[in-house]
Write an enzyme that holds these catalytic residues in place. Structure first.
Site, PDB file in Angstrom:
ATOM      1  N   GLU A 249      32.030  52.038  32.353  1.00  0.00           N
ATOM      2  CA  GLU A 249      32.415  50.861  33.149  1.00  0.00           C
ATOM      3  C   GLU A 249      33.390  51.239  34.270  1.00  0.00           C
ATOM      4  O   GLU A 249      33.321  50.694  35.371  1.00  0.00           O
ATOM      5  CB  GLU A 249      33.009  49.788  32.235  1.00  0.00           C
TER       6      GLU A 249
ATOM      7  N   LYS B  51      37.979  37.557  36.231  1.00  0.00           N
ATOM      8  CA  LYS B  51      36.706  36.887  36.555  1.00  0.00           C
ATOM      9  C   LYS B  51      36.898  35.744  37.576  1.00  0.00           C
ATOM     10  O   LYS B  51      38.018  35.282  37.817  1.00  0.00           O
ATOM     11  CB  LYS B  51      36.090  36.353  35.258  1.00  0.00           C
TER      12      LYS B  51
ATOM     13  N   ASN C 139      35.757  32.855  30.868  1.00  0.00           N
ATOM     14  CA  ASN C 139      36.869  33.255  30.000  1.00  0.00           C
ATOM     15  C   ASN C 139      37.866  34.214  30.661  1.00  0.00           C
ATOM     16  O   ASN C 139      38.539  34.995  30.006  1.00  0.00           O
ATOM     17  CB  ASN C 139      36.341  33.807  28.666  1.00  0.00           C
TER      18      ASN C 139
ATOM     19  N   HIS D 145      37.426  40.319  31.515  1.00  0.00           N
ATOM     20  CA  HIS D 145      36.563  41.205  30.729  1.00  0.00           C
ATOM     21  C   HIS D 145      37.340  42.474  30.463  1.00  0.00           C
ATOM     22  O   HIS D 145      38.101  42.940  31.316  1.00  0.00           O
ATOM     23  CB  HIS D 145      35.283  41.560  31.507  1.00  0.00           C
TER      24      HIS D 145
ATOM     25  N   TYR E 150      26.226  44.138  33.337  1.00  0.00           N
ATOM     26  CA  TYR E 150      26.078  43.497  32.027  1.00  0.00           C
ATOM     27  C   TYR E 150      24.689  43.747  31.411  1.00  0.00           C
ATOM     28  O   TYR E 150      24.250  42.966  30.562  1.00  0.00           O
ATOM     29  CB  TYR E 150      26.319  41.994  32.150  1.00  0.00           C
TER      30      TYR E 150
HETATM   31  P1  CMP Z   1      32.798  39.653  28.370  1.00  0.00           P
HETATM   32  O1  CMP Z   1      33.864  40.318  27.599  1.00  0.00           O
HETATM   33  O2  CMP Z   1      32.851  39.759  29.851  1.00  0.00           O
HETATM   34  O3  CMP Z   1      31.380  40.228  27.887  1.00  0.00           O
HETATM   35  C1  CMP Z   1      30.190  39.474  27.962  1.00  0.00           C
HETATM   36  C2  CMP Z   1      30.436  38.058  28.337  1.00  0.00           C
HETATM   37  O4  CMP Z   1      29.411  37.163  28.035  1.00  0.00           O
HETATM   38  C3  CMP Z   1      31.619  37.515  27.556  1.00  0.00           C
HETATM   39  O5  CMP Z   1      32.803  38.111  27.999  1.00  0.00           O
HETATM   40  C4  CMP Z   1      31.505  36.035  27.804  1.00  0.00           C
HETATM   41  O6  CMP Z   1      32.168  35.611  28.966  1.00  0.00           O
HETATM   42  C5  CMP Z   1      30.013  35.888  28.005  1.00  0.00           C
HETATM   43  N1  CMP Z   1      29.478  35.102  26.890  1.00  0.00           N
HETATM   44  C6  CMP Z   1      29.501  35.416  25.600  1.00  0.00           C
HETATM   45  N2  CMP Z   1      28.922  34.429  24.882  1.00  0.00           N
HETATM   46  C7  CMP Z   1      28.536  33.473  25.757  1.00  0.00           C
HETATM   47  C8  CMP Z   1      27.897  32.228  25.623  1.00  0.00           C
HETATM   48  N3  CMP Z   1      27.532  31.765  24.421  1.00  0.00           N
HETATM   49  N4  CMP Z   1      27.660  31.531  26.742  1.00  0.00           N
HETATM   50  C9  CMP Z   1      28.030  32.026  27.964  1.00  0.00           C
HETATM   51  N5  CMP Z   1      28.640  33.211  28.140  1.00  0.00           N
HETATM   52  C10 CMP Z   1      28.896  33.932  27.042  1.00  0.00           C
END
Ligand code: CMP
Length: 140
Positions: free
Chosen positions: A128, A11, A114, A117, A51
């Site tokens: 995906e 990311k 984070n 993904h 998403y």
């Molecule tokens: P990912 O595995 O990419 O799938 C969906 C993403 O939404 C997740 O990782 C997080 O990065 C994001 N996400 C989940 N919960 C929150 C939150 N409370 N606030 C912002 N982003 C979120």
């Protein structure tokens, strides 16, 4: 155990901090092979499409804005139980809950930023992977 393929995204928070190589080393150390990889800059509309399953979540707009903010590296990882193994290497979604040595423990900034993904199941992995790659680009 079956050989699987899974979709991984490095990311914007990680590409910005020049962490692509260190994250790829964690995949490779865990026995996952990177069989396709490209660096792209998503539009917000493309991030929203990827998403779409989260469209009703309160963080959806923030998530799409973030994913389109800077380049990402999309990749296909292959290996035995690759979907579960990748999730193990990534660690918990929220870095505060992630185990020692995982990508998110070592590199993630927050639950939103984070670093990575990964697909969560075989069905989502196929969808995906096809979102970003043609069959010709998967070189196992
Ligand atoms: P990912 O595995 O990419 O799938 C969906 C993403 O939404 C997740 O990782 C997080 O990065 C994001 N996400 C989940 N919960 C929150 C939150 N409370 N606030 C912002 N982003 C979120």
């Amino acid at each position: 155990m079956a050989i699987e393929r899974t979709l991984s995204i490095i990311k914007p928070d990680a590409t910005r901090r020049n962490l692509t190589g260190r994250i790829n080393a964690k995949f490779e150390d865990a026995g996952l092979r990177i069989i396709a990889q490209k660096r792209i800059h998503l539009t917000k509309a493309q991030a929203g499409q990827f998403y779409a399953v989260h469209a009703e979540r309160p963080f959806y707009d923030e998530l799409c804005t973030f994913m389109a903010s800077e380049p990402v590296v999309v990749q296909v990882l292959e290996g035995e139980s690759a979907i579960a193994k990748n999730r193990e290497v990534m660690g918990a979604t929220n870095p505060a809950d992630a185990a020692e040595g995982t990508i998110r423990k070592d590199f993630a900034l927050s639950v939103g930023e984070n670093s990575v993904h990964g697909s969560d199941a075989p069905e989502t992995a196929s969808v995906e992977i096809a979102f970003f790659f043609s069959g010709l680009e998967l070189v196992g």
